[in-house]
Design a protein around this motif. Sequence first.
Motif, PDB file in Angstrom:
ATOM      1  N   LEU A   1      -2.551   6.393   5.705  1.00 22.84           N
ATOM      2  CA  LEU A   1      -1.372   5.526   5.628  1.00 22.84           C
ATOM      3  C   LEU A   1      -0.434   5.794   6.801  1.00 22.84           C
ATOM      4  O   LEU A   1       0.165   4.868   7.353  1.00 22.84           O
ATOM      5  CB  LEU A   1      -0.645   5.753   4.305  1.00 22.84           C
ATOM      6  CG  LEU A   1       0.535   4.828   4.012  1.00 22.84           C
ATOM      7  CD1 LEU A   1       0.083   3.377   3.933  1.00 22.84           C
ATOM      8  CD2 LEU A   1       1.232   5.224   2.705  1.00 22.84           C
TER       9      LEU A   1
ATOM     10  N   ALA B   1       0.823  -1.207   0.000  1.00 16.87           N
ATOM     11  CA  ALA B   1       0.000   0.000   0.000  1.00 16.87           C
ATOM     12  C   ALA B   1       0.858   1.259   0.000  1.00 16.87           C
ATOM     13  O   ALA B   1       0.546   2.244  -0.671  1.00 16.87           O
ATOM     14  CB  ALA B   1      -0.933  -0.010   1.214  1.00 16.87           C
ATOM     15  N   SER B   2       1.967   1.221   0.743  1.00 18.16           N
ATOM     16  CA  SER B   2       2.858   2.382   0.798  1.00 18.16           C
ATOM     17  C   SER B   2       3.536   2.638  -0.540  1.00 18.16           C
ATOM     18  O   SER B   2       3.987   3.756  -0.804  1.00 18.16           O
ATOM     19  CB  SER B   2       3.922   2.171   1.882  1.00 18.16           C
ATOM     20  OG  SER B   2       3.330   1.939   3.139  1.00 18.16           O
TER      21      SER B   2
ATOM     22  N   ARG C   1      -1.417   6.458  -4.942  1.00 23.30           N
ATOM     23  CA  ARG C   1      -2.806   6.765  -4.635  1.00 23.30           C
ATOM     24  C   ARG C   1      -3.125   6.545  -3.155  1.00 23.30           C
ATOM     25  O   ARG C   1      -4.145   7.026  -2.653  1.00 23.30           O
ATOM     26  CB  ARG C   1      -3.745   5.932  -5.501  1.00 23.30           C
ATOM     27  CG  ARG C   1      -3.751   4.457  -5.181  1.00 23.30           C
ATOM     28  CD  ARG C   1      -4.857   3.722  -5.929  1.00 23.30           C
ATOM     29  NE  ARG C   1      -4.607   3.750  -7.352  1.00 23.30           N
ATOM     30  CZ  ARG C   1      -4.019   2.764  -8.025  1.00 23.30           C
ATOM     31  NH1 ARG C   1      -3.604   1.680  -7.369  1.00 23.30           N
ATOM     32  NH2 ARG C   1      -3.829   2.831  -9.317  1.00 23.30           N
ATOM     33  N   CYS C   2      -2.262   5.797  -2.455  1.00 24.44           N
ATOM     34  CA  CYS C   2      -2.484   5.517  -1.032  1.00 24.44           C
ATOM     35  C   CYS C   2      -1.713   6.471  -0.130  1.00 24.44           C
ATOM     36  O   CYS C   2      -1.743   6.290   1.101  1.00 24.44           O
ATOM     37  CB  CYS C   2      -2.095   4.074  -0.707  1.00 24.44           C
ATOM     38  SG  CYS C   2      -3.082   2.831  -1.556  1.00 24.44           S
ATOM     39  N   TRP C   3      -1.036   7.456  -0.689  1.00 25.67           N
ATOM     40  CA  TRP C   3      -0.237   8.377   0.123  1.00 25.67           C
ATOM     41  C   TRP C   3      -1.159   9.417   0.759  1.00 25.67           C
ATOM     42  O   TRP C   3      -1.260  10.565   0.305  1.00 25.67           O
ATOM     43  CB  TRP C   3       0.841   9.039  -0.724  1.00 25.67           C
ATOM     44  CG  TRP C   3       1.874   8.060  -1.219  1.00 25.67           C
ATOM     45  CD1 TRP C   3       2.038   6.768  -0.842  1.00 25.67           C
ATOM     46  CD2 TRP C   3       2.885   8.307  -2.198  1.00 25.67           C
ATOM     47  NE1 TRP C   3       3.081   6.187  -1.501  1.00 25.67           N
ATOM     48  CE2 TRP C   3       3.629   7.110  -2.348  1.00 25.67           C
ATOM     49  CE3 TRP C   3       3.247   9.417  -2.957  1.00 25.67           C
ATOM     50  CZ2 TRP C   3       4.703   6.994  -3.227  1.00 25.67           C
ATOM     51  CZ3 TRP C   3       4.307   9.310  -3.842  1.00 25.67           C
ATOM     52  CH2 TRP C   3       5.031   8.117  -3.967  1.00 25.67           C
ATOM     53  N   ARG C   4      -1.819   9.014   1.813  1.00 23.57           N
ATOM     54  CA  ARG C   4      -2.745   9.878   2.533  1.00 23.57           C
ATOM     55  C   ARG C   4      -2.450   9.806   4.027  1.00 23.57           C
ATOM     56  O   ARG C   4      -1.586   9.057   4.471  1.00 23.57           O
ATOM     57  CB  ARG C   4      -4.187   9.444   2.263  1.00 23.57           C
ATOM     58  CG  ARG C   4      -4.570   9.419   0.783  1.00 23.57           C
ATOM     59  CD  ARG C   4      -5.939   8.802   0.594  1.00 23.57           C
ATOM     60  NE  ARG C   4      -6.305   8.710  -0.815  1.00 23.57           N
ATOM     61  CZ  ARG C   4      -7.377   8.082  -1.260  1.00 23.57           C
ATOM     62  NH1 ARG C   4      -8.184   7.480  -0.400  1.00 23.57           N
ATOM     63  NH2 ARG C   4      -7.640   8.048  -2.565  1.00 23.57           N
TER      64      ARG C   4
END
Length: 360
Positions: A123, A112-113, A117-120
């Motif tokens: 995370l 995920a990292s 698109r998952c850099w929120r």
Amino acid sequence: MTAIDLDGPRTAEPSLGAVLAMLRRGLFGSWFNSLVTLGTVALLALLVPPLLRWLVIDATWSGNAADCRAGDSACWAFISAKIRFILLAFYPAELQWRPVLACALMLGLLAASALPRCWRRELAIAWPAVIIACWLLMAGLPGVIAPVSSNQWGGLPVSLIIWAVCFATALPLAVLLALARRSNMAGLRLLSIAYIELMRGIPMVAILYFAMLILPLALPAGQSMDKILRAIIMVTLFWAAYIAEVVRGGLQAVPDGQREAAATLGLGYWRIMQLIVLPQALRVVIPGLVNQAIGFLLATSLLAVIGIFDLLNAAKASAADPAWLGFYDEAYLFVAVIYFAFGYGGSRYSLWLERRLNRS
């Protein structure tokens, strides 16, 4: 209005004839290239057939140690018999689902990292949550999950968890160290320089011995700390110094004019770093960060010097079993494939991320 191509200019794919012509020029474009090419082919013809016979054709794929010793090739039956020990070491057999689940959680978090698109913010919350969950799975919780001593931990979960936790913790520390080294405050800059140069001048083995022998003496009387936790703390402080120099190179690549322009717009120091400087600096140093991450993963094999059964040490111990004594080549090859998968996957990911972030 003209549409903007966010993917940048497209170049035509080279034809098969152009590719063959390029290979011909590279391999036989001069007498020296031809000599090197022919020598390489001859060397491969000499080495590859016996290696294939040892690895695959004449290898023993099932049976026991006696069957393997009857032949003179690789014994992959040894890997089948010892794979649980190599990957999970001394963890109790009936509870091995816990380190397997911990590995799955950590690998899922890393996957995920890796996706932009998952850099929120979610995370950033997931990292400590997953780390705590993995630790509780491995260690247990009295009254809820059966406790397991860290002396029984080992194999892939230990290498993976220590590597991921140390690198994830060292990266923000490294950013702060790099900013401090470029600070206008002389005292802060000197402290940062002294710390970075001191850590970079000490071997990692010495840091691990410090974690094992010296750090417990600094604790209050009657207090103790798990050896894996001690190793994580010291290795994090050690790696932060190396990553700080990589990040500092990225900071120097950002033109001063951008900081000055942001300051004239009324942005403060930290907002300038957060919104303008660090996004560009970290994008520049992606290859260096991935290189450091791969090197740190391989360096986890040094944990064996303080009695932590990492993946490599577990493989070595598996070949010391009297029933399978001596099959070190197969054990090391199996572990090498695992390390190569992580290293090669990291390098491919680095190239993909560079292309994605460098689009026009």
